[in-house]
Design a protein around this motif. Structure first.
Motif, PDB file in Angstrom:
ATOM      1  N   VAL A   1      67.353  43.244  25.708  1.00  0.00           N
ATOM      2  CA  VAL A   1      67.793  41.900  25.314  1.00  0.00           C
ATOM      3  C   VAL A   1      66.582  41.146  24.758  1.00  0.00           C
ATOM      4  O   VAL A   1      65.505  41.140  25.367  1.00  0.00           O
ATOM      5  CB  VAL A   1      68.395  41.154  26.528  1.00  0.00           C
TER       6      VAL A   1
ATOM      7  N   THR B   1      69.071  43.179  21.012  1.00  0.00           N
ATOM      8  CA  THR B   1      70.112  42.205  20.734  1.00  0.00           C
ATOM      9  C   THR B   1      69.953  40.957  21.589  1.00  0.00           C
ATOM     10  O   THR B   1      69.218  40.967  22.580  1.00  0.00           O
ATOM     11  CB  THR B   1      71.499  42.845  21.024  1.00  0.00           C
ATOM     12  N   SER B   2      70.672  39.905  21.232  1.00  0.00           N
ATOM     13  CA  SER B   2      70.697  38.708  22.076  1.00  0.00           C
ATOM     14  C   SER B   2      71.791  38.813  23.137  1.00  0.00           C
ATOM     15  O   SER B   2      71.858  37.990  24.049  1.00  0.00           O
ATOM     16  CB  SER B   2      70.989  37.475  21.231  1.00  0.00           C
ATOM     17  N   SER B   3      72.662  39.795  23.004  1.00  0.00           N
ATOM     18  CA  SER B   3      73.823  39.883  23.883  1.00  0.00           C
ATOM     19  C   SER B   3      73.512  40.485  25.253  1.00  0.00           C
ATOM     20  O   SER B   3      72.979  41.579  25.354  1.00  0.00           O
ATOM     21  CB  SER B   3      74.910  40.744  23.220  1.00  0.00           C
ATOM     22  N   ARG B   4      73.883  39.731  26.298  1.00  0.00           N
ATOM     23  CA  ARG B   4      73.822  40.253  27.663  1.00  0.00           C
ATOM     24  C   ARG B   4      75.223  40.610  28.161  1.00  0.00           C
ATOM     25  O   ARG B   4      75.443  40.787  29.361  1.00  0.00           O
ATOM     26  CB  ARG B   4      73.257  39.190  28.598  1.00  0.00           C
ATOM     27  N   GLU B   5      76.186  40.657  27.236  1.00  0.00           N
ATOM     28  CA  GLU B   5      77.566  40.963  27.608  1.00  0.00           C
ATOM     29  C   GLU B   5      77.635  42.325  28.283  1.00  0.00           C
ATOM     30  O   GLU B   5      77.157  43.324  27.712  1.00  0.00           O
ATOM     31  CB  GLU B   5      78.447  41.003  26.349  1.00  0.00           C
ATOM     32  N   LYS B   6      78.259  42.361  29.450  1.00  0.00           N
ATOM     33  CA  LYS B   6      78.374  43.627  30.182  1.00  0.00           C
ATOM     34  C   LYS B   6      79.080  44.695  29.345  1.00  0.00           C
ATOM     35  O   LYS B   6      78.731  45.871  29.390  1.00  0.00           O
ATOM     36  CB  LYS B   6      79.137  43.421  31.486  1.00  0.00           C
TER      37      LYS B   6
ATOM     38  N   TYR C   1      75.704  48.190  33.551  1.00  0.00           N
ATOM     39  CA  TYR C   1      76.595  47.763  34.619  1.00  0.00           C
ATOM     40  C   TYR C   1      77.780  48.709  34.615  1.00  0.00           C
ATOM     41  O   TYR C   1      78.150  49.248  33.582  1.00  0.00           O
ATOM     42  CB  TYR C   1      77.144  46.360  34.351  1.00  0.00           C
TER      43      TYR C   1
ATOM     44  N   GLU D   1      67.413  46.947  29.814  1.00  0.00           N
ATOM     45  CA  GLU D   1      68.526  46.324  30.542  1.00  0.00           C
ATOM     46  C   GLU D   1      69.355  47.455  31.144  1.00  0.00           C
ATOM     47  O   GLU D   1      69.859  48.303  30.417  1.00  0.00           O
ATOM     48  CB  GLU D   1      69.372  45.517  29.551  1.00  0.00           C
TER      49      GLU D   1
ATOM     50  N   ILE E   1      76.672  46.219  26.817  1.00  0.00           N
ATOM     51  CA  ILE E   1      75.704  47.098  27.476  1.00  0.00           C
ATOM     52  C   ILE E   1      76.372  48.417  27.869  1.00  0.00           C
ATOM     53  O   ILE E   1      75.860  49.507  27.578  1.00  0.00           O
ATOM     54  CB  ILE E   1      75.077  46.398  28.714  1.00  0.00           C
TER      55      ILE E   1
ATOM     56  N   TYR F   1      68.535  49.792  26.121  1.00  0.00           N
ATOM     57  CA  TYR F   1      69.164  48.556  25.670  1.00  0.00           C
ATOM     58  C   TYR F   1      68.232  47.407  26.046  1.00  0.00           C
ATOM     59  O   TYR F   1      67.893  47.255  27.229  1.00  0.00           O
ATOM     60  CB  TYR F   1      70.517  48.407  26.370  1.00  0.00           C
TER      61      TYR F   1
END
Lengths: 149, 147
Positions: B120, B99-104, A147, A144, B107, B118
């Protein structure tokens, strides 16, 4: 430069043979990865930071990965990595060192400067395809990207 | 611990379902991978730095991969990451947040602390196995780190 859509990976590599092999290996993954290649560090930095002939383009925001050789003309891969980590806009951009060097000092230096990963170029064709294919898939489709907030 | 028995991958995950799935996926493409699973952040740091129940072992800086969940009992994944990257004995250990988190914010914070990657957790069994197998192959067989 005409920029096609897709996942963008920037490769900085001065060896023609290695560039072709890397490009071929990435194309083999069939993951719509758009590869941009530079053979010189200064030109690569101008591209990443939208300077000189790339002025006005917010280029680094579309990049998922920068792949750097160490031995390059004008600036080394370490110089480029250092510059990427110093700048706020690119300090979290994933960078992989792709080199022939197995020297522990190069590995340590790469990680000290903030490389995300260090990959040694295999000598034979099949190994090269497999390793670079894995690298391209991992950083384009598994990781990922950060950002900026 | 003998060199040949040395742990290659440390998985720090408290959810039993995710642990089972990740362990299956990690070993799917490489049956011989030497994996240790721990359930909380404090235990993970005790293992890495050879403290408490691990005090007669050496510091674990030969690991090929530390795979960290973010939400963990006692000490969360970001704190474990911070400690690993701050300590010069372990700063080059490859750490991947899974992790399950896609929180900016999660990250960005992970990258600021020096995470190597990182990831997801993918949805769906096949997708999960494919992604984690790729992850294991990359960090165990493609990436290099100083000894």
């Amino acid at each position: 430069m005409e920029r096609k859509r897709g996942i963008e990976v920037l490769v900085v590599e001065d060896s023609v043979d290695d560039s072709e092999l890397t490009e071929f290996a990435i194309a083999q993954t069939k993951n719509n990865i758009q590869l941009i290649h530079f053979s010189d560090g200064v030109d690569a930095l101008n591209f990443i930071f939208g300077k000189k002939k790339y002025e006005g383009q917010e280029i680094q925001k579309g990049l998922k990965l920068v792949v750097l050789d160490i031995g390059l003309p004008t600036l080394t891969g370490f110089d480029i990595l250092r510059k990427i980590r110093e700048e706020h806009s690119t300090k979290m951009l994933p960078v992989v060192i792709l080199t022939s060097s197995l020297d522990e000092r190069d590995m340590s230096m790469a990680y000290e400067l903030g490389a995300n990963s260090y990959v040694v170029k295999p000598n034979e064709f099949e190994g090269y395809m497999k390793k670079i294919g894995s690298l391209a898939f991992y950083w384009s489709c598994v990781n990922e990207r950060p950002y900026q907030i | 611990m003998e060199k040949d028995d040395a742990i290659e991958v440390l998985l720090v995950e408290d959810n039993p379902d995710d642990t089972e799935l990740t362990t299956h996926a990690l070993t799917e493409g490489n049956k011989t991978i030497r994996l240790l699973h721990l359930k909380d952040g404090v235990e993970a740091l005790n293992f890495i730095y050879a403290k408490k129940t691990y005090e007669n072992q050496k510091i674990q800086n030969d690991l090929k991969l530390v795979l960290l969940d973010l939400k963990l009992p006692r000490l969360d994944g970001l704190e474990v990451l911070r400690k690993i990257k701050e300590d010069e004995r372990t700063a080059t250990l490859p750490v991947v947040i899974l992790t399950s988190s896609r929180e900016k914010r999660d990250i960005a914070e992970a990258y600021k602390l020096g995470v190597n990657s990182y990831v997801v957790k993918p949805v769906g069994f096949d997708n999960y196995v494919k992604t984690i197998s790729s992850l294991a192959f990359y960090w165990c067989l493609v990436n290099e780190k100083p000894v």
